[in-house]
Design a protein around this motif. Sequence first.
Motif, PDB file in Angstrom:
ATOM      1  N   GLU A   1       0.810  -1.226   0.000  1.00 40.10           N
ATOM      2  CA  GLU A   1       0.000   0.000   0.000  1.00 40.10           C
ATOM      3  C   GLU A   1       0.836   1.266   0.000  1.00 40.10           C
ATOM      4  N   VAL A   2       2.128   1.163   0.332  1.00 45.09           N
ATOM      5  CA  VAL A   2       3.005   2.342   0.280  1.00 45.09           C
ATOM      6  C   VAL A   2       4.179   2.080  -0.662  1.00 45.09           C
ATOM      7  N   ALA A   3       3.959   1.282  -1.695  1.00 40.49           N
ATOM      8  CA  ALA A   3       5.014   1.003  -2.668  1.00 40.49           C
ATOM      9  C   ALA A   3       5.535   2.308  -3.251  1.00 40.49           C
ATOM     10  N   GLY A   4       6.839   2.486  -3.219  1.00 41.44           N
ATOM     11  CA  GLY A   4       7.458   3.711  -3.709  1.00 41.44           C
ATOM     12  C   GLY A   4       7.801   4.693  -2.609  1.00 41.44           C
ATOM     13  N   VAL A   5       7.540   4.352  -1.348  1.00 35.89           N
ATOM     14  CA  VAL A   5       7.777   5.311  -0.263  1.00 35.89           C
ATOM     15  C   VAL A   5       9.263   5.596  -0.077  1.00 35.89           C
ATOM     16  N   SER A   6      10.141   4.619  -0.320  1.00 30.30           N
ATOM     17  CA  SER A   6      11.586   4.870  -0.189  1.00 30.30           C
ATOM     18  C   SER A   6      12.039   5.912  -1.191  1.00 30.30           C
ATOM     19  N   HIS A   7      11.584   5.769  -2.431  1.00 27.22           N
ATOM     20  CA  HIS A   7      11.938   6.714  -3.485  1.00 27.22           C
ATOM     21  C   HIS A   7      11.319   8.085  -3.212  1.00 27.22           C
ATOM     22  N   PHE A   8      10.082   8.101  -2.756  1.00 24.54           N
ATOM     23  CA  PHE A   8       9.394   9.359  -2.449  1.00 24.54           C
ATOM     24  C   PHE A   8      10.146  10.095  -1.333  1.00 24.54           C
TER      25      PHE A   8
ATOM     26  N   PHE B   1      15.409  16.437  -0.356  1.00 29.48           N
ATOM     27  CA  PHE B   1      15.996  17.554  -1.096  1.00 29.48           C
ATOM     28  C   PHE B   1      15.132  18.811  -0.981  1.00 29.48           C
ATOM     29  N   ARG B   2      14.044  18.723  -0.211  1.00 35.37           N
ATOM     30  CA  ARG B   2      13.117  19.845  -0.071  1.00 35.37           C
ATOM     31  C   ARG B   2      13.449  20.734   1.124  1.00 35.37           C
ATOM     32  N   GLY B   3      14.631  20.569   1.692  1.00 33.56           N
ATOM     33  CA  GLY B   3      15.035  21.438   2.784  1.00 33.56           C
ATOM     34  C   GLY B   3      15.109  20.716   4.112  1.00 33.56           C
TER      35      GLY B   3
ATOM     36  N   TYR C   1      19.141  24.195   6.309  1.00 34.54           N
ATOM     37  CA  TYR C   1      19.042  24.728   4.948  1.00 34.54           C
ATOM     38  C   TYR C   1      17.581  24.564   4.522  1.00 34.54           C
ATOM     39  N   PRO C   2      16.766  25.580   4.768  1.00 34.11           N
ATOM     40  CA  PRO C   2      15.309  25.428   4.687  1.00 34.11           C
ATOM     41  C   PRO C   2      14.747  25.099   3.310  1.00 34.11           C
ATOM     42  N   THR C   3      15.480  25.378   2.234  1.00 43.43           N
ATOM     43  CA  THR C   3      14.964  25.092   0.900  1.00 43.43           C
ATOM     44  C   THR C   3      15.962  24.244   0.122  1.00 43.43           C
ATOM     45  N   GLY C   4      15.453  23.614  -0.933  1.00 47.79           N
ATOM     46  CA  GLY C   4      16.323  22.820  -1.788  1.00 47.79           C
ATOM     47  C   GLY C   4      17.452  23.634  -2.395  1.00 47.79           C
ATOM     48  N   PRO C   5      17.167  24.815  -2.951  1.00 46.69           N
ATOM     49  CA  PRO C   5      18.255  25.634  -3.486  1.00 46.69           C
ATOM     50  C   PRO C   5      19.300  26.027  -2.440  1.00 46.69           C
ATOM     51  N   ASP C   6      18.868  26.265  -1.193  1.00 49.71           N
ATOM     52  CA  ASP C   6      19.835  26.560  -0.129  1.00 49.71           C
ATOM     53  C   ASP C   6      20.819  25.396   0.031  1.00 49.71           C
ATOM     54  N   LEU C   7      20.295  24.188   0.029  1.00 46.68           N
ATOM     55  CA  LEU C   7      21.131  22.998   0.186  1.00 46.68           C
ATOM     56  C   LEU C   7      22.051  22.816  -1.018  1.00 46.68           C
ATOM     57  N   GLU C   8      21.518  23.007  -2.204  1.00 44.88           N
ATOM     58  CA  GLU C   8      22.328  22.859  -3.420  1.00 44.88           C
ATOM     59  C   GLU C   8      23.488  23.854  -3.417  1.00 44.88           C
ATOM     60  N   ARG C   9      23.223  25.093  -3.070  1.00 44.75           N
ATOM     61  CA  ARG C   9      24.274  26.113  -3.068  1.00 44.75           C
ATOM     62  C   ARG C   9      25.349  25.792  -2.034  1.00 44.75           C
ATOM     63  N   ALA C  10      24.939  25.224  -0.895  1.00 47.92           N
ATOM     64  CA  ALA C  10      25.918  24.866   0.132  1.00 47.92           C
ATOM     65  C   ALA C  10      26.852  23.765  -0.363  1.00 47.92           C
ATOM     66  N   PHE C  11      26.330  22.796  -1.095  1.00 48.17           N
ATOM     67  CA  PHE C  11      27.189  21.746  -1.651  1.00 48.17           C
ATOM     68  C   PHE C  11      28.080  22.302  -2.763  1.00 48.17           C
TER      69      PHE C  11
ATOM     70  N   ASP D   1       6.400  20.654   1.218  1.00 48.92           N
ATOM     71  CA  ASP D   1       6.118  20.750  -0.221  1.00 48.92           C
ATOM     72  C   ASP D   1       5.774  19.380  -0.794  1.00 48.92           C
ATOM     73  N   LEU D   2       4.977  18.613  -0.042  1.00 50.04           N
ATOM     74  CA  LEU D   2       4.618  17.259  -0.449  1.00 50.04           C
ATOM     75  C   LEU D   2       3.915  17.227  -1.797  1.00 50.04           C
TER      76      LEU D   2
END
Length: 429
Positions: free
Chosen positions: A42-49, A55-57, A61-71, A116-117
């Motif tokens: 019933e939750v197939a795909g939850v690992s991938h999800f 990556f949503r923060g 690093y509250p947002t994905g772009p914040d995290l990307e810029r830090a890396f 941001d689900l």
Amino acid sequence: MPEFFQDTLANGLRVITVPMPHLHAAEMMFFFNVGSRHEASEVAGVSHFLEHMLFRGNRDYPTGPDLERAFEAIGGYVNAATDIETTCYHSRLHPAHLDQATKLFAAMLRYPLLRDLETERRVILEEALEDLNEQGEEINPDTLGARLLWPDHPLGRPPIGSRQTIEAMRLEDLERHWTQYYTPHNLVAVAAGRVEHGAFVAAVSKHFGSWQGSPAPAAQVFNEPTESPGPHSRWVRDSGSQVSLQLAFRGPGRQDERSLALRVLRRVLSGGGSARLMLRLREELGLTYGVEAQLMQTAETGALAIDLSLAPENLEQALDEVLRLLEELCTTPVPEEELAAVVRAFLYELEFSCDFTEELAARYGWGEAVGNLRTLDRERREIAGITAELLQQMARQIFRRESLCLAVVGPWRDEVSRRVTRRLKAFRP
């Protein structure tokens, strides 16, 4: 010098370093032993999800772009992948920023905001559409083949899940999955490149050492079916100029003592332009542009699959030639010169892997995560014991009609399907 160094923190987290001091970069990977085989239907795909949602923060690093810029600021780029058994987060980085990279991964893995689900749901649904036709039917031969190989088992489901389970995924499902499987006991941290083991252990201890959690639940074991022996096939119509097919045989898992022989057998079939499948189907007969044999193994089961795409009128002949090649491997030992060439190429690839941080990090990190860490030295020693007789025995054990599965997608004709089905039933290597 040892190939790698390993320590285990008090909380159960395993730390591996692969020193490559001559390089100017490093690769950092974090392997969780969780994938689609650990999921309820019933939750197939939850690992991938969940992988996407990290990556949503996070707290730092509250947002994905914040995290990307830090890396990016430390010479890296962060990415991830989820498969049947593992979820891996990884990044290249400059060795001078080992501690900072570890801190970034700790923020990402330990303190996700999981927000941001609905936005991420739309992204994943778009990804899932790549494997469906206009009628909403599955057209990925890998997925169709897996359903035949491992029916009614999580191994037979795609890691992304289905459109229905993706649309139904709730925040509570993601939180529960993170709590159960994202624990230090279930995690391997590995760094390869110009890194020092003590420094990496110190960084992981600093940023992950306070993390506590229980051992993760075990995956559902696959048991060989006692009824309904093969061959089994699935035919799906789809528009296009070519037919794509996968011919697969269920076989032993990676813990089996025959595992290396099976890997070598795959290379006999598909180890380059002079390997048997390419030589026969492309160079001699011109039936396809490319053909590839792939090997997938879990702890207790596996499969050797042959994939190719071709014009519909070439389907019968190509499949018949593939079956003949497999029958030949069962009846005639591989010539000494051919086996020597395959072994030599195997050893070259081992040597070449020593130049790539991502390959060595994956070898030791993934291997430790799934309980199958194979060193380069062990591979070199064991390959010397592979004989033509052993390969012939392996071929007879895996290329069995009872475990044969065929998935076909494209503009095929009914009469072709009927004739191919009869040929599969007559397969007796």
